[in-house]
Design a protein around this motif. Structure first.
Motif, PDB file in Angstrom:
ATOM      1  N   HIS A   7       8.575   6.430  -5.946  1.00 14.88           N
ATOM      2  CA  HIS A   7       7.727   5.274  -5.630  1.00 14.88           C
ATOM      3  C   HIS A   7       6.626   5.085  -6.674  1.00 14.88           C
ATOM      4  CE1 HIS A   7       9.726   4.513  -1.883  1.00 14.88           C
ATOM      5  NE2 HIS A   7       9.527   5.748  -1.475  1.00 14.88           N
ATOM      6  N   LEU A   8       6.048   6.174  -7.137  1.00 13.22           N
ATOM      7  CA  LEU A   8       5.024   6.072  -8.180  1.00 13.22           C
ATOM      8  C   LEU A   8       5.615   5.468  -9.449  1.00 13.22           C
ATOM      9  CD1 LEU A   8       3.242   9.530  -7.776  1.00 13.22           C
ATOM     10  CD2 LEU A   8       2.259   7.296  -7.237  1.00 13.22           C
ATOM     11  N   PHE A   9       6.815   5.886  -9.793  1.00 10.70           N
ATOM     12  CA  PHE A   9       7.482   5.393 -11.006  1.00 10.70           C
ATOM     13  C   PHE A   9       7.577   3.869 -10.967  1.00 10.70           C
ATOM     14  CE2 PHE A   9      11.155   4.374 -13.657  1.00 10.70           C
ATOM     15  CZ  PHE A   9      10.915   5.149 -14.790  1.00 10.70           C
ATOM     16  N   HIS A  10       7.860   3.318  -9.804  1.00 11.10           N
ATOM     17  CA  HIS A  10       8.057   1.872  -9.674  1.00 11.10           C
ATOM     18  C   HIS A  10       6.771   1.117  -9.368  1.00 11.10           C
ATOM     19  CE1 HIS A  10      12.446   1.742  -9.980  1.00 11.10           C
ATOM     20  NE2 HIS A  10      12.439   2.900  -9.355  1.00 11.10           N
ATOM     21  N   ARG A  11       5.786   1.760  -8.737  1.00 13.04           N
ATOM     22  CA  ARG A  11       4.625   1.000  -8.263  1.00 13.04           C
ATOM     23  C   ARG A  11       3.347   1.214  -9.075  1.00 13.04           C
ATOM     24  NH1 ARG A  11       5.762  -2.032  -3.948  1.00 13.04           N
ATOM     25  NH2 ARG A  11       7.691  -1.496  -2.844  1.00 13.04           N
ATOM     26  N   VAL A  68      -0.583   3.399 -15.462  1.00 10.75           N
ATOM     27  CA  VAL A  68      -1.240   3.270 -14.163  1.00 10.75           C
ATOM     28  C   VAL A  68      -2.007   1.954 -14.146  1.00 10.75           C
ATOM     29  CG1 VAL A  68      -2.876   4.301 -12.541  1.00 10.75           C
ATOM     30  CG2 VAL A  68      -1.444   5.776 -13.975  1.00 10.75           C
ATOM     31  N   LYS A  69      -1.402   0.934 -13.534  1.00  7.27           N
ATOM     32  CA  LYS A  69      -2.001  -0.406 -13.506  1.00  7.27           C
ATOM     33  C   LYS A  69      -2.428  -0.809 -12.092  1.00  7.27           C
ATOM     34  CE  LYS A  69      -1.037  -1.629 -17.878  1.00  7.27           C
ATOM     35  NZ  LYS A  69       0.052  -2.576 -18.170  1.00  7.27           N
ATOM     36  N   CYS A  70      -1.912  -0.110 -11.067  1.00  5.99           N
ATOM     37  CA  CYS A  70      -2.234  -0.486  -9.688  1.00  5.99           C
ATOM     38  C   CYS A  70      -3.658  -0.066  -9.335  1.00  5.99           C
ATOM     39  CB  CYS A  70      -1.243   0.146  -8.718  1.00  5.99           C
ATOM     40  SG  CYS A  70      -1.355   1.941  -8.620  1.00  5.99           S
ATOM     41  N   THR A  90      -1.454  -1.076  -4.341  1.00  4.27           N
ATOM     42  CA  THR A  90      -2.580  -0.145  -4.175  1.00  4.27           C
ATOM     43  C   THR A  90      -2.033   1.234  -3.865  1.00  4.27           C
ATOM     44  OG1 THR A  90      -4.037  -1.890  -3.328  1.00  4.27           O
ATOM     45  CG2 THR A  90      -4.655   0.394  -2.835  1.00  4.27           C
ATOM     46  N   LEU A  91      -2.568   2.241  -4.538  1.00  3.96           N
ATOM     47  CA  LEU A  91      -2.221   3.645  -4.291  1.00  3.96           C
ATOM     48  C   LEU A  91      -3.408   4.290  -3.595  1.00  3.96           C
ATOM     49  CD1 LEU A  91      -0.404   6.167  -4.728  1.00  3.96           C
ATOM     50  CD2 LEU A  91      -1.509   6.438  -6.966  1.00  3.96           C
ATOM     51  N   LEU A  92      -3.171   4.812  -2.392  1.00  3.71           N
ATOM     52  CA  LEU A  92      -4.248   5.400  -1.594  1.00  3.71           C
ATOM     53  C   LEU A  92      -4.041   6.896  -1.429  1.00  3.71           C
ATOM     54  CD1 LEU A  92      -6.683   5.343   0.363  1.00  3.71           C
ATOM     55  CD2 LEU A  92      -5.064   4.712   2.183  1.00  3.71           C
ATOM     56  N   LEU A 115       0.860  -1.184   0.000  1.00  6.86           N
ATOM     57  CA  LEU A 115       0.000   0.000   0.000  1.00  6.86           C
ATOM     58  C   LEU A 115       0.897   1.234   0.000  1.00  6.86           C
ATOM     59  CD1 LEU A 115      -2.854   1.264   0.278  1.00  6.86           C
ATOM     60  CD2 LEU A 115      -2.543   1.158   2.757  1.00  6.86           C
ATOM     61  N   LEU A 116       0.778   2.050  -1.031  1.00 11.98           N
ATOM     62  CA  LEU A 116       1.549   3.291  -1.148  1.00 11.98           C
ATOM     63  C   LEU A 116       0.629   4.472  -0.883  1.00 11.98           C
ATOM     64  CD1 LEU A 116       4.123   4.886  -1.960  1.00 11.98           C
ATOM     65  CD2 LEU A 116       3.340   4.727  -4.342  1.00 11.98           C
ATOM     66  N   ILE A 117       1.062   5.361   0.024  1.00 14.10           N
ATOM     67  CA  ILE A 117       0.227   6.499   0.412  1.00 14.10           C
ATOM     68  C   ILE A 117       1.000   7.803   0.203  1.00 14.10           C
ATOM     69  CG2 ILE A 117      -1.163   7.563   2.223  1.00 14.10           C
ATOM     70  CD1 ILE A 117      -1.295   4.878   3.625  1.00 14.10           C
ATOM     71  N   PRO A 118       0.630   8.610  -0.799  1.00 19.99           N
ATOM     72  CA  PRO A 118       1.177   9.966  -0.880  1.00 19.99           C
ATOM     73  C   PRO A 118       0.523  10.791   0.227  1.00 19.99           C
ATOM     74  CG  PRO A 118       0.115   9.286  -2.948  1.00 19.99           C
ATOM     75  CD  PRO A 118      -0.317   8.342  -1.887  1.00 19.99           C
ATOM     76  N   SER A 119       1.327  11.409   1.069  1.00 26.94           N
ATOM     77  CA  SER A 119       0.742  12.096   2.225  1.00 26.94           C
ATOM     78  C   SER A 119       1.447  13.408   2.485  1.00 26.94           C
ATOM     79  CB  SER A 119       0.856  11.207   3.468  1.00 26.94           C
ATOM     80  OG  SER A 119       0.356  11.867   4.610  1.00 26.94           O
ATOM     81  N   PHE A 120       0.667  14.413   2.853  1.00 27.16           N
ATOM     82  CA  PHE A 120       1.251  15.672   3.278  1.00 27.16           C
ATOM     83  C   PHE A 120       2.117  15.405   4.503  1.00 27.16           C
ATOM     84  CE2 PHE A 120      -2.904  16.807   1.363  1.00 27.16           C
ATOM     85  CZ  PHE A 120      -2.405  17.448   0.241  1.00 27.16           C
ATOM     86  N   ALA A 121       3.320  15.960   4.468  1.00 25.86           N
ATOM     87  CA  ALA A 121       4.303  15.659   5.511  1.00 25.86           C
ATOM     88  C   ALA A 121       3.885  16.191   6.868  1.00 25.86           C
ATOM     89  CB  ALA A 121       5.661  16.242   5.118  1.00 25.86           C
ATOM     90  N   VAL A 122       3.126  17.272   6.862  1.00 28.91           N
ATOM     91  CA  VAL A 122       2.752  17.931   8.113  1.00 28.91           C
ATOM     92  C   VAL A 122       1.265  17.703   8.378  1.00 28.91           C
ATOM     93  CG1 VAL A 122       2.664  20.103   9.375  1.00 28.91           C
ATOM     94  CG2 VAL A 122       4.506  19.697   7.732  1.00 28.91           C
ATOM     95  N   GLY A 123       0.966  17.048   9.471  1.00 29.01           N
ATOM     96  CA  GLY A 123      -0.431  16.848   9.865  1.00 29.01           C
ATOM     97  C   GLY A 123      -0.981  15.522   9.386  1.00 29.01           C
TER      98      GLY A 123
END
Length: 466
Positions: A349-353, A392-394, A360-362, A243-251
């Protein structure tokens, strides 16, 4: 005394927040954000600033997010040298975020030079680490609810906005020769009854109100974020993927860690490693330990206890350790920045996943129009990363319940506490449909006068002869 406002950003857009108050000859800028998202918005960052930066007397920053603070190094580079006021926690975060933003600017310029795809010759950063360091020397830290003097006729109070660590609602008391007027800037308002941050402070009086409207046209889901997050994790692992999660670093990252700590304790998700692959997020997490009184997680704990020390959490700062995550095929959660996939380690990470059908990209936060995250979320079959079209296959998932922004009902709850109605209410920091919808909601529910959705670069006289 005469007071005018000019909307230099955060109008007809959720990014680039900048509101210039001209109080007689004194120029006070509220927020100093970078434009993000659509290319036409980002290009504004490169335009000449609409006002001579050297003529601005002081700046107030409501919180550290780059769309409210990221233009500051450039403004200093172009001649601003006055004081910058913000909360103590915001000052700590700015030291991380502004330097990181500058470093990314420099790295992207260097990468563009190597690959030869920039229109500039040679490619140049918008601002440098040196510019960020200079901007940081101008910061003046203030505490919540302490009245400070900006000049002999302007006083400011910072109240907790509940959006991120150190975020604030700013109330300005302007003392004219005849009467006092109060102008309130909501900044970005957080949600009520959240596990990490306190509720937005109640504001009772505003002669003029600037209120954000990021989610002014929608309601956040009622379902428990913890339950939904558990469902997504379990499904991702059942697919034998990560599970890959792009997330704002703060909060956002810290809120995710709170929920993962809870889910692991309750055994609602499998025992697994959670990799925090963002130096900025790691530093911001440390600041939650430092500024313990500004959030709820320290309540009832000793001075060293922290959920962020959970043994399941693996903090990866080095580039080498980040790259090693590519070798993990299943059963892991990776949290990386940036939250809208616009830059930083998440691109790697997006490039590889993205091409991996088992992964899964959340998305767990707002995706601005034009951002890479928004395009993926809306179904783009490829995403351009490092100059290549990546398929985009995930599996793509989205979780609304973790938003750090108040929804329409919560925004109405907050504005409804102001009585009597303001002379002007400016609905800002929202995409046009969201701002317009929220302005109509205020009109229909509260019947306030002069509820306006301002335009970019519009100038309005607020008071004359006060």
């Amino acid at each position: 005394m005469n007071v005018r406002v000019k909307f230099l950003g955060g109008a007809e857009s959720v990014t680039g927040s900048k509101y210039l108050l001209e109080i007689d000859d004194f120029k006070l800028l509220i927020d100093c954000g970078l434009f993000q998202g659509l290319k036409e918005l980002r290009l504004r960052n490169w335009d000449s600033f609409p006002v001579d930066p050297g003529s601005i007397d002081a700046i107030i920053i409501t919180h550290a997010h780059i769309d409210h603070s990221g233009y500051l190094p450039l403004l200093v580079k172009e001649g601003f040298s006055g004081p910058v006021y913000c909360t103590s926690a915001t000052a700590s975060l700015l030291e991380i975020l502004l330097k990181d933003a500058a470093k990314l600017q420099e790295e992207e310029a260097e990468f563009a030079k190597k690959k030869g795809y920039s229109k500039h010759d040679p490619p140049k950063p918008l601002f440098t680490v040196k510019d960020a360091d200079q901007a940081l020397t101008l910061l003046n830290s203030v505490e919540y609810e302490n009245l400070i003097s900006i000049n002999p006729t302007i006083q400011a109070t910072f109240s907790d906005a509940g959006h991120i660590l150190g975020s604030s609602i700013v109330s300005l008391d302007i003392f004219g020769s005849i009467q006092k007027k109060t102008i309130v800037f909501s900044g970005d308002l957080g949600r009520y009854d959240q596990p990490l941050l306190y509720d937005p402070a109640s504001i009772k009086k505003a002669d003029v109100l600037f209120v954000e409207s990021t989610y002014g046209d929608r309601l956040n889901q009622e379902e428990s974020p913890a339950n939904k997050l558990a469902e997504i994790v379990n499904q991702a692992f059942e697919q034998q993927g990560c599970l890959l999660i792009p997330s704002f670093a703060v909060g956002r990252t810290q809120l995710l860690l709170y929920y993962f700590h809870h889910l692991l304790e309750k055994k609602l998700i499998p025992d697994c490693k959670i990799y925090i692959d963002s130096p900025m997020a790691i530093n911001a997490t440390y600041l939650h330990k430092k500024h313990r009184k500004d959030h709820k997680l320290s309540v009832g704990k000793n001075e060293h206890a922290s959920i962020f020390d959970d043994s399941h959490f693996q903090y990866y700062k080095s580039q080498e350790s980040s790259t090693n995550l590519n070798n993990i095929d299943k059963g892991a959660i990776i949290i990386s920045a940036s939250g809208m996939c616009t830059g930083g380690r998440i691109l790697h990470h997006l490039f590889h996943r993205l091409p991996r059908t088992n992964d899964t990209l959340l998305f767990v936060g707002y995706q601005a129009i034009g951002s890479r995250g928004r395009k993926i979320l809306e179904g783009d079959e490829t995403s351009r990363i490092f100059g290549l079209e990546v398929p985009v296959k995930c599996r793509i998932r989205h979780l609304d319940g973790l938003s750090a922004h108040a929804d329409q009902a919560e925004l109405m709850r907050w504005v409804s506490q102001i009585n009597p109605p303001p002379k002007y209410t400016f609905v800002v920091h929202g995409e046009p449909e969201s701002s317009t919808t929220f302005a109509k909601k205020i009109n229909s529910s509260l019947a306030w006068p002069n509820v306006l959705v301002p335009q970019y670069l519009e100038s309005i006289e607020l008071f004359r002869g006060i």
